[in-house]
Design a protein around this motif. Structure first.
Motif, PDB file in Angstrom:
ATOM      1  N   ARG A 125       0.814  -1.003  -0.050  1.00 25.54           N
ATOM      2  CA  ARG A 125      -0.081  -0.137   0.095  1.00 25.54           C
ATOM      3  C   ARG A 125       0.964   1.249   0.035  1.00 25.54           C
ATOM      4  N   LEU A 126       1.836   1.283   0.949  1.00 26.83           N
ATOM      5  CA  LEU A 126       2.845   2.324   0.811  1.00 26.83           C
ATOM      6  C   LEU A 126       3.619   2.729  -0.542  1.00 26.83           C
ATOM      7  N   ARG A 127       3.785   1.640  -1.224  1.00 23.38           N
ATOM      8  CA  ARG A 127       4.388   1.660  -2.512  1.00 23.38           C
ATOM      9  C   ARG A 127       3.467   2.261  -3.735  1.00 23.38           C
ATOM     10  N   GLU A 128       2.101   1.979  -3.257  1.00 23.81           N
ATOM     11  CA  GLU A 128       1.190   2.558  -4.229  1.00 23.81           C
ATOM     12  C   GLU A 128       0.937   4.045  -4.023  1.00 23.81           C
ATOM     13  N   ILE A 129       0.891   4.190  -2.791  1.00 20.06           N
ATOM     14  CA  ILE A 129       1.017   5.819  -2.426  1.00 20.06           C
ATOM     15  C   ILE A 129       2.305   6.562  -2.991  1.00 20.06           C
ATOM     16  N   ALA A 130       3.280   5.768  -2.858  1.00 18.10           N
ATOM     17  CA  ALA A 130       4.302   6.651  -3.151  1.00 18.10           C
ATOM     18  C   ALA A 130       4.610   6.669  -4.939  1.00 18.10           C
ATOM     19  N   TRP A 131       4.029   5.828  -5.653  1.00 17.35           N
ATOM     20  CA  TRP A 131       4.088   6.080  -6.867  1.00 17.35           C
ATOM     21  C   TRP A 131       2.972   7.167  -7.429  1.00 17.35           C
ATOM     22  N   ALA A 132       1.888   7.057  -6.913  1.00 16.50           N
ATOM     23  CA  ALA A 132       0.908   7.882  -7.189  1.00 16.50           C
ATOM     24  C   ALA A 132       1.191   9.379  -6.749  1.00 16.50           C
ATOM     25  N   ALA A 133       1.914   9.606  -5.757  1.00 15.85           N
ATOM     26  CA  ALA A 133       2.495  10.852  -5.363  1.00 15.85           C
ATOM     27  C   ALA A 133       3.399  11.292  -6.413  1.00 15.85           C
ATOM     28  N   VAL A 134       4.518  10.376  -6.611  1.00 19.78           N
ATOM     29  CA  VAL A 134       5.501  10.912  -7.769  1.00 19.78           C
ATOM     30  C   VAL A 134       4.956  11.402  -8.977  1.00 19.78           C
ATOM     31  N   ALA A 135       3.856  10.537  -9.528  1.00 20.64           N
ATOM     32  CA  ALA A 135       3.190  10.665 -10.653  1.00 20.64           C
ATOM     33  C   ALA A 135       2.474  12.269 -10.407  1.00 20.64           C
ATOM     34  N   ALA A 136       1.891  12.412  -9.716  1.00 19.57           N
ATOM     35  CA  ALA A 136       1.504  13.897  -9.637  1.00 19.57           C
ATOM     36  C   ALA A 136       2.506  14.873  -9.562  1.00 19.57           C
ATOM     37  N   ALA A 161      -4.015   9.828 -16.289  1.00 23.81           N
ATOM     38  CA  ALA A 161      -3.405   8.440 -15.923  1.00 23.81           C
ATOM     39  C   ALA A 161      -3.052   8.808 -14.242  1.00 23.81           C
ATOM     40  N   SER A 162      -2.697   9.826 -13.993  1.00 24.30           N
ATOM     41  CA  SER A 162      -2.216  10.202 -12.706  1.00 24.30           C
ATOM     42  C   SER A 162      -3.449  10.667 -11.707  1.00 24.30           C
ATOM     43  N   VAL A 163      -4.552  11.279 -12.274  1.00 26.59           N
ATOM     44  CA  VAL A 163      -5.859  11.333 -11.624  1.00 26.59           C
ATOM     45  C   VAL A 163      -6.294  10.013 -11.434  1.00 26.59           C
ATOM     46  N   ALA A 164      -6.441   9.093 -12.144  1.00 28.42           N
ATOM     47  CA  ALA A 164      -6.954   7.732 -12.129  1.00 28.42           C
ATOM     48  C   ALA A 164      -6.118   6.920 -10.951  1.00 28.42           C
ATOM     49  N   ALA A 165      -5.010   6.982 -10.899  1.00 30.65           N
ATOM     50  CA  ALA A 165      -4.133   6.453 -10.049  1.00 30.65           C
ATOM     51  C   ALA A 165      -4.409   7.104  -8.615  1.00 30.65           C
ATOM     52  N   ALA A 199      -3.776  -1.164  -7.879  1.00 31.58           N
ATOM     53  CA  ALA A 199      -2.378  -1.437  -8.265  1.00 31.58           C
ATOM     54  C   ALA A 199      -2.101  -1.243  -9.702  1.00 31.58           C
ATOM     55  N   GLU A 200      -3.213  -1.740 -10.659  1.00 30.23           N
ATOM     56  CA  GLU A 200      -3.309  -1.558 -11.964  1.00 30.23           C
ATOM     57  C   GLU A 200      -3.036   0.017 -12.323  1.00 30.23           C
ATOM     58  N   ASP A 201      -3.919   0.815 -11.860  1.00 29.94           N
ATOM     59  CA  ASP A 201      -3.982   2.154 -12.263  1.00 29.94           C
ATOM     60  C   ASP A 201      -2.457   2.842 -11.787  1.00 29.94           C
ATOM     61  N   VAL A 202      -2.215   2.387 -10.641  1.00 30.02           N
ATOM     62  CA  VAL A 202      -0.784   3.059 -10.305  1.00 30.02           C
ATOM     63  C   VAL A 202       0.283   2.690 -10.977  1.00 30.02           C
ATOM     64  N   TRP A 203       0.386   1.391 -11.451  1.00 32.90           N
ATOM     65  CA  TRP A 203       1.393   0.643 -12.343  1.00 32.90           C
ATOM     66  C   TRP A 203       1.231   1.565 -13.814  1.00 32.90           C
ATOM     67  N   ALA A 204       0.035   1.795 -14.258  1.00 33.40           N
ATOM     68  CA  ALA A 204       0.192   2.654 -15.471  1.00 33.40           C
ATOM     69  C   ALA A 204       0.610   3.873 -15.372  1.00 33.40           C
ATOM     70  N   PHE A 248      11.506   5.338  -5.661  1.00 33.52           N
ATOM     71  CA  PHE A 248      10.476   4.144  -5.350  1.00 33.52           C
ATOM     72  C   PHE A 248      10.547   2.927  -6.211  1.00 33.52           C
ATOM     73  N   GLY A 249      11.438   2.937  -7.069  1.00 36.47           N
ATOM     74  CA  GLY A 249      11.468   1.805  -7.734  1.00 36.47           C
ATOM     75  C   GLY A 249      10.312   1.918  -9.091  1.00 36.47           C
ATOM     76  N   THR A 250      10.535   0.822  -9.981  1.00 36.93           N
ATOM     77  CA  THR A 250       9.620   0.815 -11.164  1.00 36.93           C
ATOM     78  C   THR A 250       9.135  -0.534 -11.236  1.00 36.93           C
ATOM     79  N   PRO A 251       8.007  -0.805 -11.975  1.00 35.49           N
ATOM     80  CA  PRO A 251       7.334  -2.112 -12.140  1.00 35.49           C
ATOM     81  C   PRO A 251       8.251  -2.943 -12.772  1.00 35.49           C
ATOM     82  N   HIS A 252       8.308  -4.179 -12.225  1.00 37.53           N
ATOM     83  CA  HIS A 252       9.268  -5.268 -12.667  1.00 37.53           C
ATOM     84  C   HIS A 252       8.810  -5.850 -14.408  1.00 37.53           C
ATOM     85  N   ARG A 253       7.434  -5.735 -14.574  1.00 38.07           N
ATOM     86  CA  ARG A 253       7.099  -6.052 -15.977  1.00 38.07           C
ATOM     87  C   ARG A 253       6.659  -4.765 -16.650  1.00 38.07           C
TER      88      ARG A 253
END
Length: 353
Positions: free
Chosen positions: A215-226, A276-280, A292-297, A342-347
């Motif tokens: 969950r913390l990774r999802e929040i971090a990725w959404a924040a960086v996207a914003a 994409a950022s708004v959706a995430a 998870a999928e929205d943040v990944w995208a 905060f890393g990147t998706p593996h796939r």
């Protein structure tokens, strides 16, 4: 991020007005060379006049009780200026980590001063190879190891330490803690290595560590996207303004069809990445099954969009963009730093049939 109501519009306008006045290019450059790496006076203004640190803190902990969406609106505005205040590291990740732990006693003790702007948190997480494996290990309540790439650690009052067995609270001034500044490509964002040598910690909650870190990774990725959207849109605005004023062959270069097409492509990238950022952000804030999928995208598209837009900015500005005096290089460096934070998706690509 597109505001969805009048309160959001007012928040964005207030933050942008304050940053325009106090976080111009000269102020950001002065702050990035200072000891804390940011302007404490600016952070105080943001907390006292707008209450940015209190946005995602529940009311029972003296916060505004707004939510993650409102916090990320502020993160996006900070991306426009590259101001390195401890919003992302403390008011977003630090606050969310404490809340995710489910430890109400710790939340009641730690979050009120953070909401007030009187204290900050820093999340100690990554190992030497990134955020997939924590760098600190727990033996009972004793912590040992090194947390890499820690945001806002130089002035933090409390560390929230991520381990494979759960979260721990540690006094940032406890014996056995060492700090080492990390030399990074981005001078506007200060990262630190925090070493722990048999340091006592207080366990935060008893929730499944894997669920908390996911969950913390999802929040971090959404924040960086914003943040990437705010920075990319600023790069687009600067480029359009420059091409309106730069004259070659007797006319503004923005009037040439080839450059119009390139800036139109930049605009499309920013707009699609913002969607994409708004959706995430919405998915993470609502706890949607698609989070998870929205943040990944969003992680992939916003990183690519920001990197592409800032590269176009450098090219369309010509020689001035590669000088120290112009801010293009700062955005360029932030783009490459954010792409790895905060890393990147593996796939990164879906498997082919």
């Amino acid at each position: 991020m597109t505001p969805v109501n009048e309160d959001h519009r007012d928040l964005i306008a207030s933050v942008r007005a304050l940053l325009t006045k106090h976080a111009g290019s000269a102020a950001v450059r002065a702050a990035m060379g200072s000891e804390p790496g940011y302007d404490p006076a600016l952070w105080s203004l943001l907390c006292e006049q707008i209450g940015v640190a209190a946005l995602a803190v529940p009311e029972q902990y003296d916060g505004v009780g707004a939510g993650l969406v409102e916090s990320l609106l502020v993160v996006e505005e900070l991306g426009r200026t590259l101001a390195g205040v401890p919003m992302l590291g403390s008011a977003v990740l630090g606050v969310q980590a404490v809340l995710l732990s489910g430890d109400t006693e710790a939340a009641a003790r730690l979050l009120p001063p953070v909401a007030e702007g009187a204290a900050t948190l820093a999340v100690c997480w990554a190992g030497p190879d990134g955020w997939d494996t924590p760098g600190v290990h727990a033996d009972g309540d004793k912590l040992t190891g090194t947390a890499h790439y820690v945001l806002d650690a130089s002035t933090a009052d409390t560390f929230v330490v991520v381990t494979e067995t759960g979260l721990f609270e540690v006094d940032a001034n406890a014996a056995g803690i060492s700090r080492r500044a990390v030399v990074t490509v981005d001078p506007t964002r200060r990262l630190t290595e925090i070493g722990f040598s048999d340091v006592p910690g207080r366990r935060l909650g008893d929730r499944d560590p894997a669920d908390v870190t996911a969950r913390l990774r999802e929040i971090a990725w959404a924040a960086v996207a914003a943040e990437q959207i705010g920075a990319a849109r600023r790069c687009l605005d600067l480029t359009v303004d420059y091409t309106k004023s730069r004259v070659q062959f007797g006319r503004a270069i923005g009037g040439f069809q080839a450059l119009k097409h390139r800036m139109a492509d930049m605009y499309v990238l920013v707009e699609s990445a913002e969607s994409a950022s708004v959706a995430a952000t919405a998915a993470v804030a609502e706890g949607s099954p698609s989070a998870a999928e929205d943040v990944w995208a969003a992680r992939l598209h916003c990183s690519e969009a920001f990197t592409t837009v800032v590269s176009e900015m450098v090219q369309l500005h010509g020689g001035i963009a590669i000088t120290w005096e112009h801010d293009a290089h700062l955005f360029f460096k932030r783009a490459h730093g954010d792409a790895q934070l905060f890393g990147t998706p593996h796939r990164p690509l879906a498997p082919t049939a």
